[in-house]
Design an enzyme around this catalytic site. Structure first.
Site, PDB file in Angstrom:
ATOM      1  N   ASN A   1      -3.122  -8.604  -8.665  1.00 41.54           N
ATOM      2  CA  ASN A   1      -3.141  -9.815  -9.468  1.00 41.54           C
ATOM      3  C   ASN A   1      -3.837  -9.549 -10.806  1.00 41.54           C
ATOM      4  OD1 ASN A   1      -2.495 -12.536  -9.822  1.00 41.54           O
ATOM      5  ND2 ASN A   1      -4.516 -13.217  -9.154  1.00 41.54           N
TER       6      ASN A   1
ATOM      7  N   CYS B   1      -7.815  -7.978  -5.412  1.00 40.25           N
ATOM      8  CA  CYS B   1      -7.482  -6.823  -4.589  1.00 40.25           C
ATOM      9  C   CYS B   1      -8.194  -5.611  -5.170  1.00 40.25           C
ATOM     10  CB  CYS B   1      -5.970  -6.563  -4.561  1.00 40.25           C
ATOM     11  SG  CYS B   1      -5.000  -7.852  -3.748  1.00 40.25           S
TER      12      CYS B   1
ATOM     13  N   ARG C   1      -5.634   0.475  -0.363  1.00 43.63           N
ATOM     14  CA  ARG C   1      -5.747  -0.826  -1.015  1.00 43.63           C
ATOM     15  C   ARG C   1      -6.248  -1.876  -0.038  1.00 43.63           C
ATOM     16  NH1 ARG C   1      -1.226  -4.081  -2.522  1.00 43.63           N
ATOM     17  NH2 ARG C   1      -2.622  -5.218  -3.903  1.00 43.63           N
TER      18      ARG C   1
END
Length: 309
Positions: free
Chosen positions: A79, A2, A16
């Site tokens: 992550n 991400c 994002r």
């Protein structure tokens, strides 16, 4: 995988990309001030600041991927494989929370980035999964407001808070490594060097020649940081420009194949506009921009609301 981008200036926004193989039941949720938020090892937040963001509602609890609160503080979890460390034992710090509680823990109590830093300096993360069917996810967090941003990373030595001058976060390795790598690209410029070697240029658009273009976390970090720094916000709406920056680091379906399989791509892109509690998002299958806004009366409620455009 991400990418998050914080854009400060005349108008602050936080964006994002959610890069995953499958949807996780996400929906835009508003958690009003008077909705109790139970915590596993801490006293429940019976009252708190209103929180708006993308989440999965699981057994009545909002599992936020990214969100903002009514005072302008924004936050996202990304992550963080191979580096995230959640202690099993008791913490020596005053507060201990589960990783899935991190976003409501901070956004529910902190109005500013400075307040978030003070709270997290006394907070440790514990190895507590949400349930037996939802194991621990290795995460780190990007936290930002109009004053700046930082990364909160659970490392072997505890929860580390790192100032983030780039205003960008991707995945592993930790932010300190990413910033060191970014330093190797300080020579990049949007200007074309027509005099180098005294030969004519064969193409236009040769500014930033050598900017990494692959989808690895370090390449996305450099690309997002350089383009964010160079982007012109004088004549463009900041939300529109934020989406353009996210496009530059998005993952196209079929271009990344992971060993575990799955239909990997940028499932959604979002830009948060805390000034009006507006959440803008685009899905992969439908590039139309959708906007939801939390009304002041809704933020005073007692039930979690799903907001639709």
């Amino acid at each position: 995988m991400c990418t998050t981008i914080a854009i400060a200036g005349q108008q602050f926004c936080f964006g994002r990309n959610m890069d995953i193989a499958e949807d996780f039941g996400q929906q835009v949720l508003l958690v009003p001030e008077r909705v109790p938020l139970p915590l596993r090892q801490e006293t429940a937040l019976d009252t708190h600041y209103a929180i708006l963001g993308m989440a999965r509602l699981q057994d009545g609890f909002p599992l936020f991927a990214d969100a903002m609160n009514e005072h302008g503080l924004c936050m996202a979890g990304l992550n963080f494989p191979q580096f995230a460390h959640y202690p099993d034992g008791n913490s020596w710090k005053p507060h201990s929370i589960a990783p899935f509680e991190m976003i409501p823990w901070v956004l529910g109590q902190c109005r500013t980035l400075a307040e978030a830093k003070r709270l997290l300096a006394h907070t440790e993360l514990a190895a507590i999964p949400f349930s037996g069917t939802m194991p621990l996810t290795p995460l780190h967090w990007h936290i930002a407001d109009a004053s700046g941003s930082l990364a909160a990373e659970p490392l072997m030595g505890g929860l580390q808070l790192t100032e983030n001058p780039a205003g960008v976060l991707t995945n592993s390795p930790p932010l300190s490594y990413q910033l060191a790598y970014l330093g190797q690209f300080r020579h990049l410029s949007p200007e074309e060097n027509e005099r180098k070697w005294c030969v004519p240029l064969c193409s236009k658009g040769l500014g930033n020649l050598g900017l990494p273009g692959d989808a690895s976390s370090m390449s996305r970090f450099v690309r997002a940081a350089v383009l964010r720094e160079q982007a012109d916000f004088r004549h463009d709406d900041v939300i529109r420009q934020c989406f353009h920056l996210l496009d530059a680091v998005s993952v196209i379906r079929g271009t990344i194949r992971l060993p575990e399989g799955g239909d990997y791509c940028t499932r959604y892109r979002c830009c948060m506009e805390p000034q009006g509690m507006r959440y803008h998002y685009r899905n992969y299958a439908d590039n139309a921009c959708r906007t939801v806004q939390a009304a002041p009366s809704q933020m005073q409620g007692r039930e979690i609301l799903r907001l639709t455009a």
